[in-house]
Design an enzyme around this catalytic site. Structure first.
Site, PDB file in Angstrom:
ATOM      1  N   GLY A  11      55.057  92.407  -0.905  1.00 32.31           N
ATOM      2  CA  GLY A  11      53.249  92.475  -1.477  1.00 32.31           C
ATOM      3  C   GLY A  11      53.103  92.169  -3.354  1.00 32.31           C
ATOM      4  CG  ASN A  13      55.038  86.399  -5.784  1.00 29.95           C
ATOM      5  OD1 ASN A  13      54.846  86.114  -6.870  1.00 29.95           O
ATOM      6  ND2 ASN A  13      56.210  86.562  -4.989  1.00 29.95           N
ATOM      7  CG  MET A  87      58.354  86.496   5.591  1.00 28.82           C
ATOM      8  SD  MET A  87      58.956  84.483   3.959  1.00 28.82           S
ATOM      9  CE  MET A  87      59.839  85.667   3.228  1.00 28.82           C
ATOM     10  CB  ILE A  89      55.606  78.108  10.279  1.00 21.65           C
ATOM     11  CG1 ILE A  89      56.834  77.832   9.691  1.00 21.65           C
ATOM     12  CG2 ILE A  89      55.435  76.349  10.499  1.00 21.65           C
ATOM     13  CD1 ILE A  89      57.963  77.611  10.518  1.00 21.65           C
ATOM     14  CG  HIS A 106      60.144  78.143  -0.855  1.00 22.81           C
ATOM     15  ND1 HIS A 106      59.937  78.745   0.633  1.00 22.81           N
ATOM     16  CD2 HIS A 106      61.837  77.111  -1.088  1.00 22.81           C
ATOM     17  CE1 HIS A 106      61.690  78.680   1.148  1.00 22.81           C
ATOM     18  NE2 HIS A 106      62.204  77.702  -0.142  1.00 22.81           N
TER      19      HIS A 106
HETATM   20  C1  GAR Z   1      59.286  85.682  -2.629  1.00 23.93           C
HETATM   21  O1  GAR Z   1      60.232  85.416  -2.932  1.00 23.93           O
HETATM   22  C2  GAR Z   1      58.429  84.808  -1.702  1.00 23.93           C
HETATM   23  O2  GAR Z   1      58.979  83.493  -2.811  1.00 23.93           O
HETATM   24  C3  GAR Z   1      59.138  84.040  -0.646  1.00 23.93           C
HETATM   25  O3  GAR Z   1      59.162  85.744  -0.680  1.00 23.93           O
HETATM   26  C4  GAR Z   1      58.760  86.391  -1.216  1.00 23.93           C
HETATM   27  C5  GAR Z   1      58.072  87.997  -1.100  1.00 23.93           C
HETATM   28  O4  GAR Z   1      58.014  88.732  -2.118  1.00 23.93           O
HETATM   29  N1  GAR Z   1      58.593  83.094   0.059  1.00 23.93           N
HETATM   30  C6  GAR Z   1      58.932  82.614   0.412  1.00 23.93           C
HETATM   31  O5  GAR Z   1      60.563  83.425   0.987  1.00 23.93           O
HETATM   32  C7  GAR Z   1      58.086  81.695   1.579  1.00 23.93           C
HETATM   33  N2  GAR Z   1      59.140  80.467   2.462  1.00 23.93           N
HETATM   34  P1  GAR Z   1      56.749  89.748  -2.132  1.00 23.93           P
HETATM   35  O6  GAR Z   1      55.637  90.445  -0.647  1.00 23.93           O
HETATM   36  O7  GAR Z   1      57.547  90.724  -3.022  1.00 23.93           O
HETATM   37  O8  GAR Z   1      55.271  88.652  -2.209  1.00 23.93           O
END
Ligand code: GAR
Length: 207
Positions: A11, A13, A87, A89, A106
């Site tokens: 989390g 982001n 994560m 689809i 992404h």
């Molecule tokens: C991030 O790097 C995001 O871009 C990726 O998962 C991570 C989540 O980090 N998403 C994908 O790969 C989607 N295909 P976070 O939980 O710390 O935000």
């Protein structure tokens, strides 16, 4: 603008959105966070910042459609759905419930390295440059119209971990930026092309 944020893990982001809102830079509220994993660290962030959250697990439903219906119900009233490290689809059924109102971050420059472990894919390919993308979600995996992208160099000694960290620091700037543009009504989708009124595409937002 009311946001619904879908997460599966750490989390960071989500945290970038929370920080943007709390600092007054992002004119939004996070009305609900939904995680498909109960141990997601993202939920600790919700508790800390008093953000409503729900855990909705795929295994508690007999079909993907029933799982998604529960999420759709929980998202009622939100203006924008943000996939922030979610994560799973989502089906056409889900995507049609929020037409051009779902965005995803992404960790690659789409259309390169779609799906899981995009950072590892970039390393294995031998790319010198990769990056991250915020895009509208359509039925094609990680391939909807691009709102904003940032380039990130791949360094000779990079591991999946160091590269992911470097990309992440850009993600944390891009995602709030894209959400802000949308909340300001500056984003128009014209087929595959996204036009952002008044945006300087050459620069990243200041921190
Ligand atoms: C991030 O790097 C995001 O871009 C990726 O998962 C991570 C989540 O980090 N998403 C994908 O790969 C989607 N295909 P976070 O939980 O710390 O935000």
């Amino acid at each position: 603008m009311k946001l619904g944020v879908l997460v599966s893990g750490r989390g960071s982001n989500l945290q970038a959105l929370i920080d943007g809102i709390e600092s007054g830079k992002l004119p939004c509220s996070i009305d609900i966070v939904i995680s498909d994993r109960e141990k997601a660290y993202a939920l600790e962030r919700c508790k800390r910042h008093k953000i409503p959250y729900l855990v909705i697990k795929r295994k508690d439903f007999s079909t993907q459609e029933a799982f998604e219906e529960e999420i759709i119900k929980a998202l009622s009233g939100v203006d924008l759905v943000v996939l922030a490290g979610f994560m799973r689809i989502l089906s056409e059924h889900f995507i049609k419930a929020f037409p051009m109102k779902i965005i995803n971050i992404h960790p690659s420059l789409t259309p390169a390295f779609l799906g899981k472990s995009a950072q590892r894919q970039a390393l294995e390919y031998g790319s010198r440059i990769t990056g991250c993308t915020v895009h509208f979600v359509t039925e094609e995996l990680d391939s909807g119209p691009v709102i904003v992208q940032a380039c990130v160099p791949v360094l000779p000694d990079d591991t999946e971990e160091t590269l992911s960290e470097r990309i992440l620091s850009y993600e944390h700037r891009l995602l709030p930026q894209a959400v802000r543009w949308i909340s300001e009504g500056r984003v128009k989708v014209m087929g595959r092309k996204v036009v952002v009124h008044g945006a300087n595409y050459g620069t990243l937002p200041a921190n």
